[in-house]
Design an enzyme around this catalytic site. Structure first.
Site, short mmCIF file in Angstrom:
data_model
loop_
_atom_site.label_atom_id
_atom_site.label_comp_id
_atom_site.label_asym_id
_atom_site.label_seq_id
_atom_site.Cartn_x
_atom_site.Cartn_y
_atom_site.Cartn_z
CB SER A 1 -61.92 85.41 -54.17
OG SER A 1 -61.01 85.77 -55.18
CG HIS B 1 -65.51 83.27 -52.33
ND1 HIS B 1 -64.80 83.16 -51.17
CD2 HIS B 1 -64.60 83.23 -53.33
CE1 HIS B 1 -63.51 83.08 -51.45
NE2 HIS B 1 -63.36 83.12 -52.75
CE LYS C 1 -61.97 79.86 -50.81
NZ LYS C 1 -61.46 79.74 -52.16
C1 LIG Z 1 -60.36 79.59 -52.97
C2 LIG Z 1 -60.73 79.65 -54.40
C3 LIG Z 1 -60.35 78.64 -55.28
C4 LIG Z 1 -59.41 77.54 -54.87
O1 LIG Z 1 -60.06 76.59 -54.12
P1 LIG Z 1 -59.21 75.65 -53.17
O2 LIG Z 1 -60.12 74.51 -52.89
O3 LIG Z 1 -58.85 76.44 -51.98
O4 LIG Z 1 -58.00 75.23 -53.97
C5 LIG Z 1 -60.82 78.68 -56.57
N1 LIG Z 1 -61.60 79.71 -56.99
C6 LIG Z 1 -61.95 80.72 -56.18
C7 LIG Z 1 -62.79 81.82 -56.70
C8 LIG Z 1 -61.51 80.73 -54.87
O5 LIG Z 1 -61.80 81.75 -54.07
#
Ligand SMILES: *Cc1c(COP(=O)(O)O)cnc(C)c1O
Length: 398
Positions: free
Chosen positions: A182, A210, A242
């Site tokens: 991320s 992602h 995302k």
């Molecule tokens: C954003 C993210 C999460 C968390 O997801 P949310 O739905 O925003 O709680 C989990 N793992 C990764 C790798 C992320 O980038």
């Protein structure tokens, strides 16, 4: 009511320390939907820090699907999935995701953070350890903590380092990695990690927050990019916040593991289901991701990435080995990252400085993210602004 407060001294001291280290964080309010051309306190900015990679968060088809589903099923789930909160929009979305990715079952969660807590805390324990990449997302680390499982971390994307940890462990457990990292944007060597896990009889789990929607055939993410399937990747977590442009998350897995998680994943059992309207919007998003429009958006994003890398390569900065929408520029200390972010902001470019503990100490960065919602002119503005800010900094340092 007029707010009143009475703050203990240790909280005041902790805040003061964060401020002194340039690590204080706070929210910024946007006076617009999540779109590149946004407004903060009447000032216009072009934003390069959201995770809305395909530009779907404000898409008319998703907005309509959400409002149509709300009209039919309401806005609240009303209860956990297991009591009476599993409505047909949830079921339809689960089946559509399972079909798309080639898994027997999909279970929805309200957030990616909760999905990771739920899956890891249910599958790991004191005698089933968790081995993870050093740069894994905080929610994966916290899942192992909640499980009270032994947690070992291998060098970033280093399969040999991971193998050493598996060989050293007397118990078998879970091997866990981000698909796309991320804060760095690089992709994990999933095919090799999957073979490693299989050789040692460990369960393999990937969080592709992602990658899904953006990468691989039909946007199926790292799974497709690395040529894996449900047998070689038995536990795949994806999130909707995302590229999907909505909110919530899911785990794709086998019937048996889904049944097991349904019994033992406390962050699944003891929480209200996601809004059925959100499930409706997410299904519309999935259909869009699978469509020609989704493909066109992925291609536009890829063109932005190529243009960005070609321009920034010429600047005196450290560019990461990333071919994804996440294109960070590592600056070093937190104060410099904040200064660069402020200088860009003065030029109308908004990109938040990412500082420890989100990234390792001394690796503060501008986490620039690109989106299919950006225009070519937006990319030109970004690269011209970076050129101005970083060339000036470089000359001053000489
Ligand atoms: C954003 C993210 C999460 C968390 O997801 P949310 O739905 O925003 O709680 C989990 N793992 C990764 C790798 C992320 O980038």
């Amino acid at each position: 009511m007029k707010p009143v407060s009475n703050t203990p001294g240790w909280i005041v001291a902790a805040l003061q320390e964060r401020r002194q280290l340039d690590l204080m964080r706070h929210t910024v309010t946007l006076n617009s939907p999540q779109i590149p051309h946004t407004h903060i306190q009447q000032h216009a900015y072009t934003a390069f820090c959201s995770n809305d990679y395909l530009g779907l968060a404000n898409h008319p088809i998703l907005i309509k699907a959400m409002s149509d589903t709300a009209a039919q099923y309401g806005v609240g789930g009303g209860s956990s999935h297991l009591v009476c909160g599993h409505l047909s929009p949830h079921q339809v979305l689960e089946e559509a995701l399972a079909d798309w990715l080639g898994y027997e079952r999909v279970m929805l969660f309200s957030a990616g953070y909760m999905a990771n807590l739920g899956v890891i805390s249910a599958l790991a324990d004191r005698h089933r350890p968790v081995v993870q990449d050093k740069l894994n997302h905080a929610s994966l680390i916290d899942g192992a903590r909640l499980a009270q499982a032994p947690l070992r971390r291998y060098l970033h994307n280093d399969v040999q380092s991971a193998e050493k940890l598996l060989v050293k462990s007397s118990d078998t457990g879970l091997l866990v990695t981000d698909g796309v990292f991320s804060m760095d944007g690089d992709v994990a060597p999933l095919a090799d990690l999957s073979s490693l896990a299989a050789r040692h009889d460990w369960l393999f789990m990937v969080d592709d927050a992602h990658g899904l929607g953006c990468l691989g055939e039909d946007g199926r993410g790292c799974l497709s990019l690395e040529g894996l399937d449900a047998r070689r990747l038995p536990i795949l977590v994806g999130t909707f916040g995302k590229a999907f442009g909505t909110a919530g998350a899911f785990v794709a897995t086998s019937h048996d593991i889904a049944d097991y998680l349904t019994q033992f994943a406390r962050p699944y059992v003891y929480t209200t289901s996601m809004s059925p309207a959100m499930a409706g919007a997410t299904l519309a998003s999935l259909r869009l991701i699978q469509s020609n429009e989704g493909q066109e958006r992925r291609e536009r994003l890829a063109r932005h990435i190529a243009y960005f890398r070609q321009r920034v390569q010429a600047l005196p900065v450290e560019l990461m080995a990333s071919n994804t929408a996440i294109q960070p520029i590592v600056v070093g200390d937190s104060a410099s990252a904040l200064r660069m972010s402020a200088e860009l902001k003065a030029l109308g470019v908004w990109c938040t400085a990412i500082r420890p503990p989100t990234v390792p100490a001394g690796r503060a960065r501008l986490r620039i993210t690109l989106s299919a919602a950006h225009s070519e002119a937006d990319l030109v503005l970004l690269c011209d602004s970076l050129e101005q800010v970083f060339t000036a900094t470089f000359l001053n340092a000489q």
